[in-house]
Design a protein around this motif. Sequence first.
Motif, PDB file in Angstrom:
ATOM      1  N   VAL A 149      11.457   0.967   8.288  1.00 15.69           N
ATOM      2  CA  VAL A 149      11.082   0.575   9.642  1.00 15.69           C
ATOM      3  C   VAL A 149      10.393  -0.788   9.582  1.00 15.69           C
ATOM      4  N   PRO A 150      10.961  -1.834  10.198  1.00 16.00           N
ATOM      5  CA  PRO A 150      10.262  -3.124  10.245  1.00 16.00           C
ATOM      6  C   PRO A 150       8.968  -2.991  11.047  1.00 16.00           C
ATOM      7  N   LEU A 151       7.882  -3.481  10.499  1.00 17.71           N
ATOM      8  CA  LEU A 151       6.593  -3.402  11.188  1.00 17.71           C
ATOM      9  C   LEU A 151       6.491  -4.568  12.162  1.00 17.71           C
ATOM     10  N   ARG A 152       6.634  -4.241  13.424  1.00 16.74           N
ATOM     11  CA  ARG A 152       6.576  -5.228  14.494  1.00 16.74           C
ATOM     12  C   ARG A 152       5.520  -4.812  15.499  1.00 16.74           C
ATOM     13  N   ALA A 153       5.275  -5.671  16.448  1.00 18.73           N
ATOM     14  CA  ALA A 153       4.330  -5.341  17.511  1.00 18.73           C
ATOM     15  C   ALA A 153       4.778  -4.043  18.185  1.00 18.73           C
ATOM     16  N   GLY A 154       3.847  -3.168  18.415  1.00 23.13           N
ATOM     17  CA  GLY A 154       4.160  -1.870  19.005  1.00 23.13           C
ATOM     18  C   GLY A 154       4.080  -0.725  18.012  1.00 23.13           C
ATOM     19  N   CYS A 155       4.131  -1.019  16.706  1.00 29.78           N
ATOM     20  CA  CYS A 155       3.914   0.022  15.691  1.00 29.78           C
ATOM     21  C   CYS A 155       2.419   0.284  15.581  1.00 29.78           C
ATOM     22  N   GLU A 156       1.977   1.472  15.915  1.00 28.27           N
ATOM     23  CA  GLU A 156       0.540   1.757  16.047  1.00 28.27           C
ATOM     24  C   GLU A 156      -0.025   2.512  14.842  1.00 28.27           C
ATOM     25  N   PHE A 157       0.458   3.706  14.598  1.00 25.80           N
ATOM     26  CA  PHE A 157      -0.057   4.486  13.466  1.00 25.80           C
ATOM     27  C   PHE A 157       1.004   5.469  13.010  1.00 25.80           C
ATOM     28  N   LEU A 158       0.769   6.029  11.822  1.00 23.96           N
ATOM     29  CA  LEU A 158       1.689   6.993  11.212  1.00 23.96           C
ATOM     30  C   LEU A 158       0.901   8.257  10.888  1.00 23.96           C
ATOM     31  N   ILE A 159       1.458   9.408  11.250  1.00 25.11           N
ATOM     32  CA  ILE A 159       0.867  10.693  10.871  1.00 25.11           C
ATOM     33  C   ILE A 159       1.711  11.287   9.751  1.00 25.11           C
ATOM     34  N   VAL A 160       1.092  11.547   8.597  1.00 26.23           N
ATOM     35  CA  VAL A 160       1.761  12.181   7.466  1.00 26.23           C
ATOM     36  C   VAL A 160       1.040  13.508   7.224  1.00 26.23           C
ATOM     37  N   ALA A 161       1.783  14.613   7.212  1.00 29.15           N
ATOM     38  CA  ALA A 161       1.117  15.923   7.105  1.00 29.15           C
ATOM     39  C   ALA A 161       2.021  16.941   6.428  1.00 29.15           C
ATOM     40  N   SER A 162       1.387  17.978   5.891  1.00 30.22           N
ATOM     41  CA  SER A 162       2.114  19.099   5.284  1.00 30.22           C
ATOM     42  C   SER A 162       2.643  20.009   6.389  1.00 30.22           C
ATOM     43  N   ALA A 210       0.848  -1.200   0.000  1.00 34.05           N
ATOM     44  CA  ALA A 210       0.000   0.000   0.000  1.00 34.05           C
ATOM     45  C   ALA A 210       0.878   1.243   0.000  1.00 34.05           C
ATOM     46  N   PHE A 211       0.355   2.289  -0.619  1.00 32.41           N
ATOM     47  CA  PHE A 211       1.083   3.554  -0.745  1.00 32.41           C
ATOM     48  C   PHE A 211       0.204   4.690  -0.225  1.00 32.41           C
ATOM     49  N   TYR A 212       0.816   5.610   0.556  1.00 32.35           N
ATOM     50  CA  TYR A 212       0.115   6.786   1.083  1.00 32.35           C
ATOM     51  C   TYR A 212       1.017   8.007   0.896  1.00 32.35           C
ATOM     52  N   GLY A 213       0.448   9.122   0.481  1.00 35.52           N
ATOM     53  CA  GLY A 213       1.267  10.319   0.278  1.00 35.52           C
ATOM     54  C   GLY A 213       0.514  11.608   0.539  1.00 35.52           C
ATOM     55  N   VAL A 214       1.226  12.582   1.081  1.00 36.03           N
ATOM     56  CA  VAL A 214       0.717  13.949   1.256  1.00 36.03           C
ATOM     57  C   VAL A 214       1.678  14.880   0.535  1.00 36.03           C
ATOM     58  N   ALA A 218       4.573   6.776  21.887  1.00 34.23           N
ATOM     59  CA  ALA A 218       5.824   7.533  21.789  1.00 34.23           C
ATOM     60  C   ALA A 218       6.027   7.992  20.347  1.00 34.23           C
ATOM     61  N   ALA A 219       6.258   9.283  20.165  1.00 30.31           N
ATOM     62  CA  ALA A 219       6.401   9.848  18.822  1.00 30.31           C
ATOM     63  C   ALA A 219       7.841   9.708  18.333  1.00 30.31           C
ATOM     64  N   ALA A 220       7.988   9.298  17.060  1.00 31.34           N
ATOM     65  CA  ALA A 220       9.307   9.181  16.437  1.00 31.34           C
ATOM     66  C   ALA A 220       9.226   9.763  15.030  1.00 31.34           C
ATOM     67  N   ALA A 221       9.952  10.840  14.801  1.00 26.62           N
ATOM     68  CA  ALA A 221       9.972  11.446  13.470  1.00 26.62           C
ATOM     69  C   ALA A 221      10.786  10.576  12.524  1.00 26.62           C
ATOM     70  N   LEU A 222      10.200  10.230  11.378  1.00 24.24           N
ATOM     71  CA  LEU A 222      10.884   9.409  10.378  1.00 24.24           C
ATOM     72  C   LEU A 222      11.452  10.251   9.240  1.00 24.24           C
ATOM     73  N   THR A 223      11.293  11.560   9.309  1.00 29.42           N
ATOM     74  CA  THR A 223      11.816  12.469   8.272  1.00 29.42           C
ATOM     75  C   THR A 223      12.534  13.627   8.948  1.00 29.42           C
ATOM     76  N   GLY A 261      11.526  18.011   0.913  1.00 32.31           N
ATOM     77  CA  GLY A 261      11.026  19.263   1.453  1.00 32.31           C
ATOM     78  C   GLY A 261      10.638  19.168   2.909  1.00 32.31           C
ATOM     79  N   ASP A 262       9.562  19.876   3.289  1.00 27.85           N
ATOM     80  CA  ASP A 262       9.208  19.992   4.702  1.00 27.85           C
ATOM     81  C   ASP A 262       7.888  19.326   5.073  1.00 27.85           C
ATOM     82  N   CYS A 263       7.339  18.458   4.213  1.00 26.76           N
ATOM     83  CA  CYS A 263       6.278  17.559   4.669  1.00 26.76           C
ATOM     84  C   CYS A 263       6.928  16.548   5.625  1.00 26.76           C
ATOM     85  N   ARG A 264       6.163  16.010   6.550  1.00 32.35           N
ATOM     86  CA  ARG A 264       6.770  15.197   7.604  1.00 32.35           C
ATOM     87  C   ARG A 264       5.915  13.976   7.911  1.00 32.35           C
ATOM     88  N   ALA A 265       6.597  12.904   8.348  1.00 37.04           N
ATOM     89  CA  ALA A 265       5.930  11.672   8.782  1.00 37.04           C
ATOM     90  C   ALA A 265       6.408  11.342  10.188  1.00 37.04           C
TER      91      ALA A 265
END
Length: 417
Positions: A344-357, A172-176, A280-285, A268-272
Amino acid sequence: MTLHTTVRFFCSVVAAFARLVRELRRAASSSAMSSPVGLIATAPLPLRRKTKLVAALAPPQPSSVVARPAEVCDAVVSGVGAVDQPQQAESKRKKTTAWSARGRPSRLVIPVANDAGELAAGWGAAAAPVKEADVEVEGEGFWLASRAGPRHAMEDAYSVVTHKNGGDSQLAFYGVFDGHGGRAAVDFVSQRLGQNVVSAVLAAGAERRDEASLVVVEDDDAVSAAIRAAYLATDSELLAQHQQGASGGACAATALVTGGDLYVAHLGDCRAVLSRDGGAAAALTADHTCAAEGERARIERGGGFVSRSGSGVWRVQGSLAVSRSFGDAGLKRWVLAEPAVARVPLRAGCEFLIVASDGLWDKVGNQEAVDVVLRSRNAAATSSVARSCAELVDMAQRRGSRDDVTVMVVDLERFVR
């Protein structure tokens, strides 16, 4: 007649003539005092100017009050010629007081213009058209809210590819996307990038299977390379299609799920931001801006320069605030379209991803955004997550964001095996 008598006669004639002259002068003075022409001619200049100023500033009145300027003029003129007469002086004072109470111009009410600074900067014409309505989307495993800022037409976009691709239901692919300089670039990228990335990853997977018996290739390297190639190919297509005078561009943050891994790429400056292990929040960008020392050094090595504007923003060639993007043909020598990719390997504990401008991230912190979504998830209703996206949009704009704001939340637990 003696000499003495002659002298006395002559003196009496002179005296009579002098009395006649005095009487004539007194009569002339009295006549001038009663002349209307004399009244107008002796009106003090400041008072006449004041009368004209009142007439000029007084706002239009209803028909029942139209005669008021004539009353003002009458009061001023009748008071001027009576300055030396006590009774008329008192009349002047009363009339002047009445004029002050009745004839004073109304207060000028000047409406305060919204976004006065932006109108002065040339944004007024772009802000005039009707804004797009708020967008709220609830799809298969994702939620999105988007709202245009007040400065210009909406330049954010998003893309989702969640159907089965090549028989892989876990792909699956998701983009902002955040455009600048018009909608041309962001529209093109949002339509093309998702399909290009999916096609490149599937092609890389097929080649890997064909060569598995001969060469061992790490999965993340092949997929990351395919994503980078898709980004660069999309940029080349954009430049080729819009080479006739196109100057706009677009930033992006995308997420690809395949083979049990999450790949996040961005320009650029869009962020995930990832939420894991109970919120716990972890910036991936890491934002590609000219303030980043590595990006600034790269641009200067390439013969470009980075300057700081009066508002404190670092810009490429004094123009663009981001150092990587799609498009921006005039700055392509320094503004690259090669993305940064994180796995990022998807393992137990990975909950959700926020992608935003950046309209969100300029006003809302990473952990703060995760906390808002987490509260909604704990409400045990999928519609609550959708509301959390809209809540984040509202939060950014309440705090003064003037940019477009787009927020997407992706459920990762559905991909954890």
